[in-house]
Scaffold this motif. Sequence first.
Motif, PDB file in Angstrom:
ATOM      1  N   ARG A   1     -15.596  12.163  -5.036  1.00 20.35           N
ATOM      2  CA  ARG A   1     -16.874  12.000  -5.600  1.00 20.35           C
ATOM      3  C   ARG A   1     -17.857  11.979  -4.486  1.00 20.35           C
ATOM      4  N   ILE A   2     -17.611  11.181  -3.453  1.00 20.18           N
ATOM      5  CA  ILE A   2     -18.624  11.149  -2.135  1.00 20.18           C
ATOM      6  C   ILE A   2     -18.627  12.404  -1.753  1.00 20.18           C
ATOM      7  N   GLY A   3     -17.629  13.297  -1.809  1.00 21.94           N
ATOM      8  CA  GLY A   3     -17.883  14.607  -1.362  1.00 21.94           C
ATOM      9  C   GLY A   3     -18.782  15.522  -2.342  1.00 21.94           C
ATOM     10  N   ASP A   4     -18.566  15.214  -3.578  1.00 24.74           N
ATOM     11  CA  ASP A   4     -19.417  15.868  -4.664  1.00 24.74           C
ATOM     12  C   ASP A   4     -20.851  15.477  -4.297  1.00 24.74           C
TER      13      ASP A   4
ATOM     14  N   MET B   1       0.773  -1.254   0.041  1.00 31.66           N
ATOM     15  CA  MET B   1       0.122  -0.004  -0.071  1.00 31.66           C
ATOM     16  C   MET B   1       0.910   1.237  -0.021  1.00 31.66           C
ATOM     17  N   PRO B   2       0.751   2.071  -1.145  1.00 33.52           N
ATOM     18  CA  PRO B   2       1.716   3.138  -1.101  1.00 33.52           C
ATOM     19  C   PRO B   2       1.240   4.059   0.154  1.00 33.52           C
ATOM     20  N   ARG B   3       2.421   4.747   0.674  1.00 31.29           N
ATOM     21  CA  ARG B   3       1.948   5.153   2.101  1.00 31.29           C
ATOM     22  C   ARG B   3       1.491   6.722   1.685  1.00 31.29           C
ATOM     23  N   VAL B   4       0.242   6.783   1.520  1.00 30.43           N
ATOM     24  CA  VAL B   4      -0.130   8.044   1.105  1.00 30.43           C
ATOM     25  C   VAL B   4      -1.462   8.137   2.006  1.00 30.43           C
ATOM     26  N   GLU B   5      -1.715   9.488   2.858  1.00 27.63           N
ATOM     27  CA  GLU B   5      -2.563   9.644   3.858  1.00 27.63           C
ATOM     28  C   GLU B   5      -3.804  10.075   3.052  1.00 27.63           C
ATOM     29  N   LEU B   6      -5.109   9.054   3.151  1.00 28.01           N
ATOM     30  CA  LEU B   6      -6.120   9.194   2.713  1.00 28.01           C
ATOM     31  C   LEU B   6      -7.121   9.658   3.712  1.00 28.01           C
ATOM     32  N   GLY B   7      -6.739   9.428   5.175  1.00 29.19           N
ATOM     33  CA  GLY B   7      -7.649   9.576   6.172  1.00 29.19           C
ATOM     34  C   GLY B   7      -8.249  10.934   6.387  1.00 29.19           C
ATOM     35  N   TYR B   8      -7.512  11.970   6.147  1.00 30.39           N
ATOM     36  CA  TYR B   8      -8.087  13.396   6.041  1.00 30.39           C
ATOM     37  C   TYR B   8      -9.106  13.593   4.987  1.00 30.39           C
ATOM     38  N   ALA B   9      -8.779  13.238   3.855  1.00 35.82           N
ATOM     39  CA  ALA B   9     -10.105  13.316   2.865  1.00 35.82           C
ATOM     40  C   ALA B   9     -11.236  12.573   2.972  1.00 35.82           C
ATOM     41  N   ALA B  10     -10.824  11.296   3.617  1.00 36.95           N
ATOM     42  CA  ALA B  10     -12.039  10.520   3.843  1.00 36.95           C
ATOM     43  C   ALA B  10     -12.643  11.140   5.010  1.00 36.95           C
ATOM     44  N   GLY B  11     -12.101  11.369   5.982  1.00 38.38           N
ATOM     45  CA  GLY B  11     -12.797  11.915   7.049  1.00 38.38           C
ATOM     46  C   GLY B  11     -13.788  13.215   6.651  1.00 38.38           C
ATOM     47  N   LEU B  12     -13.441  14.098   5.880  1.00 35.18           N
ATOM     48  CA  LEU B  12     -13.915  15.267   5.292  1.00 35.18           C
ATOM     49  C   LEU B  12     -15.104  14.517   4.700  1.00 35.18           C
ATOM     50  N   ALA B  13     -15.253  13.784   3.675  1.00 38.54           N
ATOM     51  CA  ALA B  13     -16.007  13.348   2.832  1.00 38.54           C
ATOM     52  C   ALA B  13     -17.344  12.805   3.781  1.00 38.54           C
ATOM     53  N   LEU B  14     -16.845  11.899   4.696  1.00 37.84           N
ATOM     54  CA  LEU B  14     -17.822  11.307   5.702  1.00 37.84           C
ATOM     55  C   LEU B  14     -18.576  12.167   6.367  1.00 37.84           C
ATOM     56  N   ASP B  15     -17.798  13.208   7.031  1.00 38.52           N
ATOM     57  CA  ASP B  15     -18.594  14.243   7.556  1.00 38.52           C
ATOM     58  C   ASP B  15     -19.504  15.173   6.690  1.00 38.52           C
ATOM     59  N   MET B  16     -18.986  15.282   5.589  1.00 40.09           N
ATOM     60  CA  MET B  16     -19.856  16.201   4.592  1.00 40.09           C
ATOM     61  C   MET B  16     -21.366  15.315   4.506  1.00 40.09           C
TER      62      MET B  16
ATOM     63  N   ALA C   1     -24.937  24.364   4.826  1.00 41.15           N
ATOM     64  CA  ALA C   1     -24.588  24.233   3.324  1.00 41.15           C
ATOM     65  C   ALA C   1     -23.247  25.067   3.301  1.00 41.15           C
ATOM     66  N   PRO C   2     -23.125  26.265   3.682  1.00 44.14           N
ATOM     67  CA  PRO C   2     -21.832  26.827   3.287  1.00 44.14           C
ATOM     68  C   PRO C   2     -20.622  26.101   3.518  1.00 44.14           C
ATOM     69  N   VAL C   3     -20.770  25.405   4.866  1.00 47.81           N
ATOM     70  CA  VAL C   3     -19.622  24.693   5.449  1.00 47.81           C
ATOM     71  C   VAL C   3     -19.377  23.460   4.740  1.00 47.81           C
ATOM     72  N   ILE C   4     -20.251  22.806   4.092  1.00 51.12           N
ATOM     73  CA  ILE C   4     -20.185  21.633   3.290  1.00 51.12           C
ATOM     74  C   ILE C   4     -19.635  21.840   1.932  1.00 51.12           C
ATOM     75  N   LYS C   5     -19.928  23.185   1.663  1.00 48.12           N
ATOM     76  CA  LYS C   5     -19.306  23.590   0.172  1.00 48.12           C
ATOM     77  C   LYS C   5     -17.801  23.996   0.354  1.00 48.12           C
ATOM     78  N   SER C   6     -17.400  24.448   1.485  1.00 47.11           N
ATOM     79  CA  SER C   6     -16.071  24.737   1.684  1.00 47.11           C
ATOM     80  C   SER C   6     -15.088  23.720   1.991  1.00 47.11           C
ATOM     81  N   GLN C   7     -15.732  22.400   2.707  1.00 46.37           N
ATOM     82  CA  GLN C   7     -15.249  21.252   2.783  1.00 46.37           C
ATOM     83  C   GLN C   7     -15.084  20.449   1.300  1.00 46.37           C
ATOM     84  N   ASP C   8     -15.980  20.704   0.428  1.00 47.07           N
ATOM     85  CA  ASP C   8     -15.913  19.906  -0.939  1.00 47.07           C
ATOM     86  C   ASP C   8     -14.662  20.585  -1.321  1.00 47.07           C
ATOM     87  N   GLU C   9     -14.410  21.848  -1.458  1.00 46.35           N
ATOM     88  CA  GLU C   9     -13.130  22.314  -1.911  1.00 46.35           C
ATOM     89  C   GLU C   9     -11.827  22.009  -1.082  1.00 46.35           C
TER      90      GLU C   9
END
Lengths: 235, 235
Positions: free
Chosen positions: A200-203, A122-137, A153-161
């Motif tokens: 895409r889950i974030g989208d 498994m390439p040592r790349v940190e997916l956790g941050y993005a994954a946590g954000l997407a789940l939170d969204m 809604a505005p929070v979710i929009k900035s999380q998406d970015e």
Amino acid sequence: MAKMSEHTHKQFDAELEAIRTGVLQMGGLVETQVANALEGLKTGNVGLLDRVIEGDHRINLLEVDLGEACQHIIAKRQPAAVDLRLVMTVIKSISDLERIGDEAKKIAKAGKRLHAGEVPFMPRVELGYAAGLALDMLRSALDGFARADVTNAPVIKSQDEEVDASFKGIMRQLITFMMEDPRTISNSLEVLFIAKSIERIGDHAKNISEYVVFLVQGRDIRYAKSAQSAAAKGE
Amino acid sequence: MAKMSEHTHKQFDAELEAIRTGVLQMGGLVETQVANALEGLKTGNVGLLDRVIEGDHRINLLEVDLGEACQHIIAKRQPAAVDLRLVMTVIKSISDLERIGDEAKKIAKAGKRLHAGEVPFMPRVELGYAAGLALDMLRSALDGFARADVTNAPVIKSQDEEVDASFKGIMRQLITFMMEDPRTISNSLEVLFIAKSIERIGDHAKNISEYVVFLVQGRDIRYAKSAQSAAAKGE
């Protein structure tokens, strides 16, 4: 238009409540699927990944059921104003939820290939941050739907970015990885597509949050910038 | 339920016809966007790619307009049976068409990066076959919608499988490329995501073709295998 009897009125309310809670049930299931896919990916729990892959089926069936319930309401109840907006919101949300389910399944399948491969690596790349954000969204969007509340809604929009930016960072890291050691290319691409699924889950979560704004405020904010443009008249 | 006057009936028919032709107009626009994005990618015509990127906007506005027209019909006309199925089909199809538009825009953007990059370099991978198939699927799906004809649905389904297989082949070629010369990795990933967009265009076209089956036959075939399953009842 015929005035509804009290009995019909109560039935109508119950039907609206049923599709509303249906979305929340489906949303909870989808949320669990995403969380389990990410958990299985992280820990290499192949049994959990298999459960995600098998579980996608139930989400698809829920989409069909809820879609039919919406059609039934449209055909029998002639919903108007906020009731109609609820039905439209449900029709759109279940499509996005179903697609989030598909992404969870893709993550689970890629996770299996990474962990069960001949050379588990498994390439040592940190997916956790993005994954946590997407789940939170996703949770916030469903919460907004549940409470008909648009404040997040505005929070979710900035999380998406942030998720989008995080995806680009992950891609850059993976490119470096692959250039340093071309033997990692196949697995790095698996991780890249997992990162894409998270994005895409974030989208989709952002889409749902925008439908809730439409539900509450009665306007479609997706292309708000340009809503007055005459371009839509088209030739 | 009140019986409609002849006048109302004619208006209703005109409204249904308007959303039907609206989908075909939007579909034609989307088809052109995809074709232009692929053409610009192939020839390096950056002006054409720019036009695709700017043109996506019009598709988004058409989606909003058609969505509102559908809501209007639901609220005022209480559509039933095949009329309701048409409205549902339009609501779903415009969402897929809008997403195909997004993929065309992504292809155009990636095309610009590949052609306008510091080191313009295009991995020699054959995208034309998959691209031609995806475009053909889109045309067939729209044609099926226009004629309310489901005979091409099985063909589109098998074309979708071919596009998927073709994507996997492209990915394998790109991996070989990248392993042989790691300097090609960045551009190979651009091409990989273009191939992914082509694959998604095929998916969306297949979705539209499945909605047409629902429109004509009144049944949802997307998860047909399992429609009777009790799983949807959920706990």
